[in-house]
Structures are given as structure tokens and as C-alpha cells.
Design a protein around this motif. Structure first.
Motif, PDB file in Angstrom:
ATOM      1  N   MET A   1       0.839  -1.200   0.000  1.00  0.00           N
ATOM      2  CA  MET A   1       0.000   0.000   0.000  1.00  0.00           C
ATOM      3  C   MET A   1       0.876   1.253   0.000  1.00  0.00           C
ATOM      4  SD  MET A   1      -2.905   1.123   2.783  1.00  0.00           S
ATOM      5  CE  MET A   1      -1.820   2.010   3.899  1.00  0.00           C
ATOM      6  N   ARG A   2       0.486   2.242  -0.806  1.00  0.00           N
ATOM      7  CA  ARG A   2       1.178   3.525  -0.847  1.00  0.00           C
ATOM      8  C   ARG A   2       0.240   4.634  -0.401  1.00  0.00           C
ATOM      9  NH1 ARG A   2       2.810   0.526  -5.315  1.00  0.00           N
ATOM     10  NH2 ARG A   2       5.081   0.254  -5.518  1.00  0.00           N
ATOM     11  N   VAL A   3       0.813   5.678   0.161  1.00  0.00           N
ATOM     12  CA  VAL A   3       0.039   6.827   0.619  1.00  0.00           C
ATOM     13  C   VAL A   3       0.137   7.926  -0.427  1.00  0.00           C
ATOM     14  CG1 VAL A   3      -0.151   8.638   2.360  1.00  0.00           C
ATOM     15  CG2 VAL A   3       0.314   6.274   3.055  1.00  0.00           C
ATOM     16  N   ALA A   4      -1.026   8.420  -0.878  1.00  0.00           N
ATOM     17  CA  ALA A   4      -1.070   9.421  -1.949  1.00  0.00           C
ATOM     18  C   ALA A   4      -1.886  10.626  -1.518  1.00  0.00           C
ATOM     19  CB  ALA A   4      -1.689   8.816  -3.213  1.00  0.00           C
ATOM     20  N   THR A   5      -1.545  11.783  -2.088  1.00  0.00           N
ATOM     21  CA  THR A   5      -2.341  12.981  -1.867  1.00  0.00           C
ATOM     22  C   THR A   5      -2.094  13.973  -2.984  1.00  0.00           C
ATOM     23  OG1 THR A   5      -3.087  14.539  -0.157  1.00  0.00           O
ATOM     24  CG2 THR A   5      -0.705  14.345  -0.483  1.00  0.00           C
ATOM     25  N   TYR A   6      -3.016  14.921  -3.114  1.00  0.00           N
ATOM     26  CA  TYR A   6      -2.918  15.965  -4.122  1.00  0.00           C
ATOM     27  C   TYR A   6      -1.802  16.936  -3.753  1.00  0.00           C
ATOM     28  CZ  TYR A   6      -4.437  19.635  -7.338  1.00  0.00           C
ATOM     29  OH  TYR A   6      -4.486  20.587  -8.330  1.00  0.00           O
ATOM     30  N   ALA A   7      -1.017  17.342  -4.734  1.00  0.00           N
ATOM     31  CA  ALA A   7       0.189  18.146  -4.490  1.00  0.00           C
ATOM     32  C   ALA A   7      -0.163  19.614  -4.230  1.00  0.00           C
ATOM     33  CB  ALA A   7       1.145  18.018  -5.676  1.00  0.00           C
ATOM     34  N   SER A   8      -0.645  19.868  -3.032  1.00  0.00           N
ATOM     35  CA  SER A   8      -1.004  21.229  -2.610  1.00  0.00           C
ATOM     36  C   SER A   8      -1.390  21.175  -1.136  1.00  0.00           C
ATOM     37  CB  SER A   8      -2.168  21.746  -3.464  1.00  0.00           C
ATOM     38  OG  SER A   8      -2.509  23.075  -3.124  1.00  0.00           O
ATOM     39  N   GLU A  21       6.674   6.711   8.624  1.00  0.00           N
ATOM     40  CA  GLU A  21       6.053   5.465   9.065  1.00  0.00           C
ATOM     41  C   GLU A  21       6.319   4.305   8.112  1.00  0.00           C
ATOM     42  OE1 GLU A  21       4.436   4.802  12.012  1.00  0.00           O
ATOM     43  OE2 GLU A  21       5.353   6.738  12.506  1.00  0.00           O
ATOM     44  N   GLY A  22       7.241   4.519   7.137  1.00  0.00           N
ATOM     45  CA  GLY A  22       7.676   3.426   6.281  1.00  0.00           C
ATOM     46  C   GLY A  22       6.870   3.187   5.028  1.00  0.00           C
ATOM     47  N   GLY A 310       0.105  14.906   9.779  1.00  0.00           N
ATOM     48  CA  GLY A 310       0.370  14.022   8.653  1.00  0.00           C
ATOM     49  C   GLY A 310       0.917  12.680   9.098  1.00  0.00           C
ATOM     50  N   ARG A 311       1.847  12.694  10.031  1.00  0.00           N
ATOM     51  CA  ARG A 311       2.399  11.436  10.529  1.00  0.00           C
ATOM     52  C   ARG A 311       1.355  10.662  11.326  1.00  0.00           C
ATOM     53  NH1 ARG A 311       8.087  10.318  13.861  1.00  0.00           N
ATOM     54  NH2 ARG A 311       7.962   8.045  13.676  1.00  0.00           N
ATOM     55  N   ARG A 312       0.485  11.384  12.040  1.00  0.00           N
ATOM     56  CA  ARG A 312      -0.540  10.695  12.835  1.00  0.00           C
ATOM     57  C   ARG A 312      -1.497   9.922  11.922  1.00  0.00           C
ATOM     58  NH1 ARG A 312      -2.816   7.668  14.870  1.00  0.00           N
ATOM     59  NH2 ARG A 312      -3.981   7.557  16.824  1.00  0.00           N
ATOM     60  N   ILE A 313      -1.797  10.470  10.747  1.00  0.00           N
ATOM     61  CA  ILE A 313      -2.615   9.739   9.770  1.00  0.00           C
ATOM     62  C   ILE A 313      -1.916   8.442   9.385  1.00  0.00           C
ATOM     63  CG2 ILE A 313      -3.543   9.786   7.415  1.00  0.00           C
ATOM     64  CD1 ILE A 313      -3.782  12.860   7.752  1.00  0.00           C
ATOM     65  N   ALA A 314      -0.619   8.550   9.080  1.00  0.00           N
ATOM     66  CA  ALA A 314       0.148   7.368   8.669  1.00  0.00           C
ATOM     67  C   ALA A 314       0.229   6.346   9.807  1.00  0.00           C
ATOM     68  CB  ALA A 314       1.543   7.784   8.224  1.00  0.00           C
ATOM     69  N   MET A 315       0.323   6.814  11.043  1.00  0.00           N
ATOM     70  CA  MET A 315       0.353   5.901  12.182  1.00  0.00           C
ATOM     71  C   MET A 315      -0.946   5.113  12.274  1.00  0.00           C
ATOM     72  SD  MET A 315       2.184   8.550  14.873  1.00  0.00           S
ATOM     73  CE  MET A 315       1.723   7.665  16.355  1.00  0.00           C
ATOM     74  N   GLU A 316      -2.063   5.778  12.001  1.00  0.00           N
ATOM     75  CA  GLU A 316      -3.363   5.098  12.030  1.00  0.00           C
ATOM     76  C   GLU A 316      -3.459   4.062  10.912  1.00  0.00           C
ATOM     77  OE1 GLU A 316      -7.449   5.347  13.904  1.00  0.00           O
ATOM     78  OE2 GLU A 316      -5.369   5.652  14.500  1.00  0.00           O
ATOM     79  N   LEU A 317      -2.957   4.421   9.729  1.00  0.00           N
ATOM     80  CA  LEU A 317      -2.957   3.469   8.615  1.00  0.00           C
ATOM     81  C   LEU A 317      -2.056   2.274   8.927  1.00  0.00           C
ATOM     82  CD1 LEU A 317      -2.805   5.908   5.560  1.00  0.00           C
ATOM     83  CD2 LEU A 317      -4.770   4.539   6.310  1.00  0.00           C
ATOM     84  N   ARG A 318      -0.904   2.526   9.537  1.00  0.00           N
ATOM     85  CA  ARG A 318      -0.004   1.443   9.913  1.00  0.00           C
ATOM     86  C   ARG A 318      -0.679   0.504  10.912  1.00  0.00           C
ATOM     87  NH1 ARG A 318       3.360  -0.956   7.515  1.00  0.00           N
ATOM     88  NH2 ARG A 318       4.461   0.954   6.898  1.00  0.00           N
ATOM     89  N   GLN A 319      -1.344   1.072  11.921  1.00  0.00           N
ATOM     90  CA  GLN A 319      -2.043   0.240  12.904  1.00  0.00           C
ATOM     91  C   GLN A 319      -3.150  -0.569  12.236  1.00  0.00           C
ATOM     92  OE1 GLN A 319      -3.692   2.395  16.264  1.00  0.00           O
ATOM     93  NE2 GLN A 319      -4.885   0.632  16.949  1.00  0.00           N
ATOM     94  N   ALA A 320      -3.892   0.066  11.317  1.00  0.00           N
ATOM     95  CA  ALA A 320      -4.981  -0.628  10.624  1.00  0.00           C
ATOM     96  C   ALA A 320      -4.448  -1.800   9.798  1.00  0.00           C
ATOM     97  CB  ALA A 320      -5.734   0.348   9.731  1.00  0.00           C
ATOM     98  N   LEU A 321      -3.299  -1.591   9.166  1.00  0.00           N
ATOM     99  CA  LEU A 321      -2.671  -2.674   8.396  1.00  0.00           C
ATOM    100  C   LEU A 321      -2.279  -3.830   9.306  1.00  0.00           C
ATOM    101  CD1 LEU A 321      -0.252  -1.021   5.782  1.00  0.00           C
ATOM    102  CD2 LEU A 321      -2.007  -2.738   5.295  1.00  0.00           C
ATOM    103  N   GLU A 322      -1.612  -3.506  10.394  1.00  0.00           N
ATOM    104  CA  GLU A 322      -1.103  -4.540  11.296  1.00  0.00           C
ATOM    105  C   GLU A 322      -2.231  -5.312  11.971  1.00  0.00           C
ATOM    106  OE1 GLU A 322       1.442  -2.337  13.868  1.00  0.00           O
ATOM    107  OE2 GLU A 322       3.084  -2.190  12.397  1.00  0.00           O
TER     108      GLU A 322
END
Length: 331
Positions: A1-8, A21-22, A310-322
Motif C-alpha cells: 500500500m502507498r500513501v497518496a495525496t494531491y500536491a497542494s 512510518e515506512g 500528517g504522521r498521525r494519519i500514517a500511524m493510524e494506517l499502519r495500525q490498521a494494516l497490522e
């Protein structure tokens, strides 16, 4: 899985947090800004030109993190039918973009709100007029009475009451602007206060540098287009006010639209009576989190390490994956 967002908007922070978060990262948008994300601030592993390159994002197994720019440029209808997995609840978008629905939400949350005038001819004090949707303050204006309103409304092309469907007329509450940034973890069912800012707006802030008499002589019109954001550390005795307001906003969203999770912001002011008056909710990450790429005093108190929104979002996604719970946070 990759994390994507609009460039703005807050993409730099989102992508940096994802990399911390890797996750591999993807930015998409106008070709002109590609060097910003790949050269000057190398936070994007992939850059795709285009407003919403759906097929390529699907190929990359990307999850899209929404921002104000993403929603504004694509439109709610396209976001609602997009096939790329989306972090958050799409149902809240129409509630935050329609000021009548937004007010219903905030009233259900029991927040102190400014008065709203349905008829401009009833204006009996200072008001601020706001177009619907997330436009970064563009098009806002102040008025002191009905005559002043109609004179200024012509800038938006509004000349009669039939054209008022696109604006809301709010009581102007005098106070210090305060924008607390929250994160609600759907996985842990916990609210976190991430940071707080105030906006630097043009030309509302610039006018303050001109003596009052000259302001009157020059007849400047006030504009509230957001140029940047300034960090705030709130008086500690006021922190429970903003935390409780966030808790009530989440609870009301659960009852109205099935939940609000991830980052959001309540926009309001503290009056001289120390009352928190809320006039808006942004149901996604806001650009006011950008001064806190290395974390804020509040995130440091909780995590004792650099955690941006931004990192907190990634932390939540990491936890959801695990925990094999991605389906709970993606729509």
C-alpha cells in the motif's frame, strides 16, 4: 500500500509523515509543482501529473488522503464516486461544504455558534458574509447594516435575495481567532488535540498596519484570503473547552453521518469572556497544521517524539494494516 495525496495544501506534511512510518508515497497534480515534492523537498517517491489520475493510483495500490485543495479542485461529486480507497468518511463532505447542514451538525454538538441572518434586511450589527465551501477565506466580507451588505454583495454577483443561496450571513463575534486541530482515532476511539493555529489573512491583517484615518480615506475593502498560518499555544485553563468541543463534534457526527475520523478542525474565536465560539468545522486536515511538521507542544506531551498530523494519519494506517482493520478507516 502507498500513501497518496494531491500536491497542494498540506501534501508536504502528509507525505513526510507517511515516509516516517515506512510507506512509499505518491503526489499527483500540476507538472509545475513536481520539483517541490521530488527535488526541493523530496517527500514523494512517485509524482503523477493530473488532477486525479485514478487508473495510475489504482495500479500503485494507493490510499488517498484528502485535503482542502483536493476536495475543492475535484468537487464533492467526483470524490464520492472515486474508486481509489479514501481515508475518512466521505459522507461528512457535503455537511461541511453546505453551511446550513454544517450548522445543523454544530448545533447538535451543542456548541456556541454565531447568529445567522436569513434576510440581509434584518442585519442589526456587524456581520461576516461567507460563500459556501472551502475557499480559504476568499470572497468573505464584513457588513454593518443592510445597505452596506447590498453594496458589497455585488462583488459576488449577488443583487437580490434569490442569489443568496451561495452565502451565509453570520454575526461577527469579536474575539481572538483560534483553530484547534484534532485527530480522532476510529481504531482506538480516542480524540487527540494535535496543535492550534491562527490564520494570517490578506488583506485583513495587512490593513492593521495602516493608521485608522488613512484606512477610512483609502476606503479599503476587507478580504480574508488565507496567506499563511501562525502557531498558538493556548492558555492551559482553556484547553478543556476546545477538547470538549471536539468530543461533542465527533459524537454528533456519529449520530448524523456515521462518524468523523482522522484529522479535523474547529474554527472559532475566544471572546473576552473566555467563551469559545465556533463558526466552522473542517472535516479533514487543514493547512494550519503545517507549522507543526516536527510536532507541536501538544503532540510532544502525548508522544514524546515528533508527530505531525500528517504522521498521525500514517500511524493510524499502519495500525490498521497490522491489525487487518483497513476496511474500518477507508471508504
Amino acid at each position: 500500500m502507498r500513501v497518496a495525496t494531491y500536491a497542494s495544501h498540506s501534501a508536504l506534511q502528509i507525505l513526510k509523515g507517511a515516509k516516517e512510518e515506512g510507506f512509499e508515497t505518491v503526489a499527483f497534480g500540476k507538472s509545475r509543482v513536481k520539483p517541490l515534492y521530488t527535488k526541493y523537498f523530496p517527500v514523494a517517491d512517485h509524482f503523477i501529473e493530473g488532477t486525479y489520475p485514478e487508473e495510475r493510483l489504482l495500479e500503485l495500490n494507493a490510499v488517498v488522503i484528502p485535503t482542502g485543495s483536493f476536495v475543492a479542485h475535484l468537487g464533492i461529486e467526483l470524490v464520492e464516486r472515486m474508486r481509489v480507497p479514501y481515508y475518512g468518511n466521505k459522507e461528512v463532505l457535503k455537511w461541511e461544504s453546505d453551511r446550513s447542514l454544517e450548522r445543523k451538525w454544530l448545533e447538535k454538538a451543542g456548541l456556541r455558534l454565531p447568529r445567522v441572518y436569513e434576510d440581509p434586511d434584518d442585519i442589526d450589527g456587524p456581520v461576516i458574509v461567507k460563500p459556501h465551501g472551502a475557499k480559504g477565506g476568499k470572497g468573505y466580507f464584513l457588513a454593518k447594516d443592510p445597505e452596506d451588505f447590498w453594496r458589497k454583495a455585488e462583488r459576488l454577483g449577488v443583487r437580490d435575495k434569490d442569489g443568496l443561496g451561495g452565502v451565509q450571513i453570520q454575526e461577527y463575534v469579536l474575539g481572538v481567532p483560534v483553530y484547534p486541530h484534532y485527530f480522532y482515532s476510529k481504531l482506538n476511539r480516542e480524540l487527540e488535540l494535535m496543535s492550534i493555529d491562527r490564520r494570517y489573512e490578506s488583506n485583513a491583517d495587512a490593513i492593521g498596519r495602516i493608521p485608522a484615518k488613512e484606512q477610512l480615506d483609502l476606503e479599503f475593502g476587507t478580504n480574508y484570503t488565507v496567506i499563511g498560518n501562525i502557531p498558538i499555544v493556548l492558555r492551559e485553563s482553556l484547553l478543556m473547552d476546545v477538547i470538549e468541543a471536539g468530543e461533542r463534534t465527533v459524537k454528533a457526527a456519529e449520530e448524523l453521518v456515521g462518524g468523523l475520523w482522522g484529522p479535523f478542525c474547529l474554527e472559532g474565536v475566544f471572546t473576552e469572556e473566555l467563551e469559545f465560539v465556533v463558526f466552522e468545522v473542517s472535516a479533514r486536515i487543514v493547512a494550519g497544521t503545517n507549522p507543526f511538521v516536527h510536532g507541536s507542544p501538544y503532540s510532544w506531551l502525548r508522544y514524546d517524539k515528533p508527530v505531525s498530523t500528517g504522521r498521525r494519519i500514517a500511524m493510524e494506517l499502519r495500525q490498521a494494516l497490522e491489525e487487518d482493520r483497513l476496511g474500518e478507516v477507508l471508504t
